[in-house]
Design an enzyme around this catalytic site. Structure first.
Site, short mmCIF file in Angstrom:
data_model
loop_
_atom_site.label_atom_id
_atom_site.label_comp_id
_atom_site.label_asym_id
_atom_site.label_seq_id
_atom_site.Cartn_x
_atom_site.Cartn_y
_atom_site.Cartn_z
N GLY A 21 2.06 9.33 1.57
CA GLY A 21 1.00 8.71 2.35
C GLY A 21 1.14 9.03 3.82
O GLY A 21 2.23 9.37 4.30
N ASP A 137 3.02 -12.51 5.91
CA ASP A 137 1.91 -11.60 5.60
C ASP A 137 1.92 -11.24 4.12
O ASP A 137 1.75 -10.08 3.74
CB ASP A 137 2.00 -10.35 6.47
#
Length: 504
Positions: A21, A137
């Protein structure tokens, strides 16, 4: 030298493979560790890009926290290699991508599969809290699945360390998953916001949609704060009750992780190794696997040096090889880095709970405060407890606290629904006592409260914080934490405070 050449020069122990990625600050490549042959993921972060994006602090925080954590459901950090131009972060390679994509692909998960994934998430989150880390998160995008669909929690860039007597106030996280107290700007201890996010995740797994969603952010926040969501008819009664207890806007009434563990829906098909709280990092450091140790020594490493490095968490070629071999050994069994941590656990309801609770207390690191309460509801009641415990409603408790502070002529400033800064000046107390019945200037009127942050010049003034938080079902704990001022004066105040509350 181009980027690839630079990377190969600094990553001599790895064979770089394809790019997995590319992000704004760098890229992620798959690689093979040459000594062990195991695959890893290497995040290559460009220092200039990080600086331009003002994300240096986030990167440093994530690395610091990942170095603390060793758990089968948290991404493993093997080593960090820093150069003048780049930072190479070598982590565990997780093959199957994000839980988010998996949910989208399947529409929604079968209840047993969703429960299994959630049990692993809670195991990892509980371990973080035991080691004084709050994630902040949690969302399906930050939960990866390995080749066997086991959970790996990632992205600790917004995480923070929990400190005794201190509360967090930063508003962070993804809007759809953030807790009501965070978007309201209230102070929070930390674990309770992770529990809320876990509630959103389990809802997403079971329903294939988010409980709170709106293109208009103010509308979204109103739904979150108002607990406005629907439960599909296909959910089982147990799942419906579980979600309702997770997605409670008032953090004082929200279920805690020990209570999550006791819920019937969570306990169903609970794996042996998750049935007890995980060992903390300090215990793991004192354990070494002799088989793995022997293999690494055969690679040419000194035994004494390797053991010393493992116990002191020193990053070097030997420790990287050790942990890669160790993780590969136990990846199949999902144990806590050794069978000794699961051999006595035949079933959650068959555990010697007294022994487990005592062991959990003994394993806690120095400075540990269990914000989530007791590890098991049925553990033996302790003779001593931190702070004042009550079964009254939080509003009633706060009312009694304020009355006691008023009688003691304590100045206070509300900084949260269940949290306040306080200031006590003994000389002020003496002056007002002379005028019997005189009302404190500072009680109940926030416009006239003196800010405790600006009143530390007087040597005999005591500043402290009062915080109420939930420890277990139908039970609350009141904590007084001295900020500064003479210790003995603070103790004198505490005695007077207890007397006002008629504790003794």
């Amino acid at each position: 030298m181009d980027g690839s050449g630079r990377a190969e020069m600094f990553l001599r122990n790895y064979k770089l493979g394809k790019t997995l990625g590319i992000g704004a600050s760098g890229k992620v490549k798959i690689a093979e560790h040459t000594l062990t042959g195991h695959k890893v993921a290497i995040k290559i972060l460009n220092r200039s890009k990080i600086k331009n994006m003002e994300s240096e602090e986030k990167v440093v925080r994530e690395i610091k926290i990942l170095k603390l954590l060793m758990h089968p459901h948290i991404i493993r950090l093997y080593e960090v290699i820093e150069t003048p131009s780049d930072i190479y972060v070598v982590t565990e390679y997780v093959k199957n991508g994000e839980l988010f994509d998996y949910i989208v692909e399947k529409g929604r998960l079968h209840e047993d599969e969703a429960r299994s994934i959630f049990q692993q998430i809670i195991s990892g989150v509980e371990y973080c809290h035991r080691n004084m880390v709050v994630h902040r998160d949690l969302k399906p995008e930050n939960v990866l699945l390995d080749a066997k669909h086991n959970v790996k929690i990632v992205d600790f860039g917004l995480s923070n360390i929990i400190r005794d007597g201190h509360f967090l106030k930063t508003s962070c996280g993804s809007p759809n998953y953030v807790a009501p107290e965070v978007i309201s700007g209230n102070l929070y201890a930390g674990p309770e916001v992770d529990v809320w996010s876990c509630g959103v995740i389990v809802y997403a797994c079971l329903c294939g949609t988010l409980p709170f969603d709106d293109e208009n952010i103010p509308n979204l926040f109103n739904k979150i704060k108002g607990e406005i969501y629907t439960l599909p008819s296909h959910l089982s009664p147990g799942a419906r009750d579980f979600i309702r207890r997770l997605l409670v806007a008032d953090p004082m009434k929200r279920i805690t992780i020990p209570e999550i563990r006791m819920h019937p829906w969570f306990q169903a098909h609970l794996p042996r190794y998750i049935a007890v709280p995980p060992p903390d990092s300090m215990q793991q450091l004192n354990k070494t696997d002799e088989d793995i140790l022997t293999k690494v020594i055969k690679m040419g490493f000194d035994r004494d040096g390797l053991v010393e490095s493992l116990r002191n968490r020193v990053q070097n070629e030997g420790t990287v090889a050790y942990y890669l071999l160790l993780d590969n050994k136990f990846r199949k069994s999902n144990s806590y880095f050794g069978a000794e941590f699961q051999k006595h656990v035949e079933g959650y309801n068959c555990i010697n709970e007294n022994e487990t609770a005592a062991s959990a207390v003994a394993q806690r690191p120095a400075g540990y405060v269990n914000y989530q309460g007791a590890n098991m509801r049925s553990q033996v009641e302790r003779k001593w407890a931190l702070g004042l415990q009550s079964r009254a409603h939080p509003r009633e408790i706060i009312t009694e606290v304020l009355k006691a502070l008023h009688e003691l002529k304590v100045c206070w400033k509300k900084i949260g629904h269940y949290n306040m800064k306080c200031r006590w000046d003994p000389s002020q107390h003496e002056r007002t006592t002379i005028n019997n019945g005189m009302r404190s200037l500072y009680f109940g009127d926030e416009s006239t409260i003196i800010d405790a942050d600006n009143t530390c010049s007087q040597p005999n003034v005591v500043k402290f914080e009062v915080q109420l938080y939930k420890t277990r079902e139908e039970k609350y704990l009141l904590d007084l934490q001295r900020v500064n001022g003479p210790q003995f004066l603070f103790m004198e105040l505490c005695v007077a405070f207890l007397a006002q509350l008629r504790v003794f």
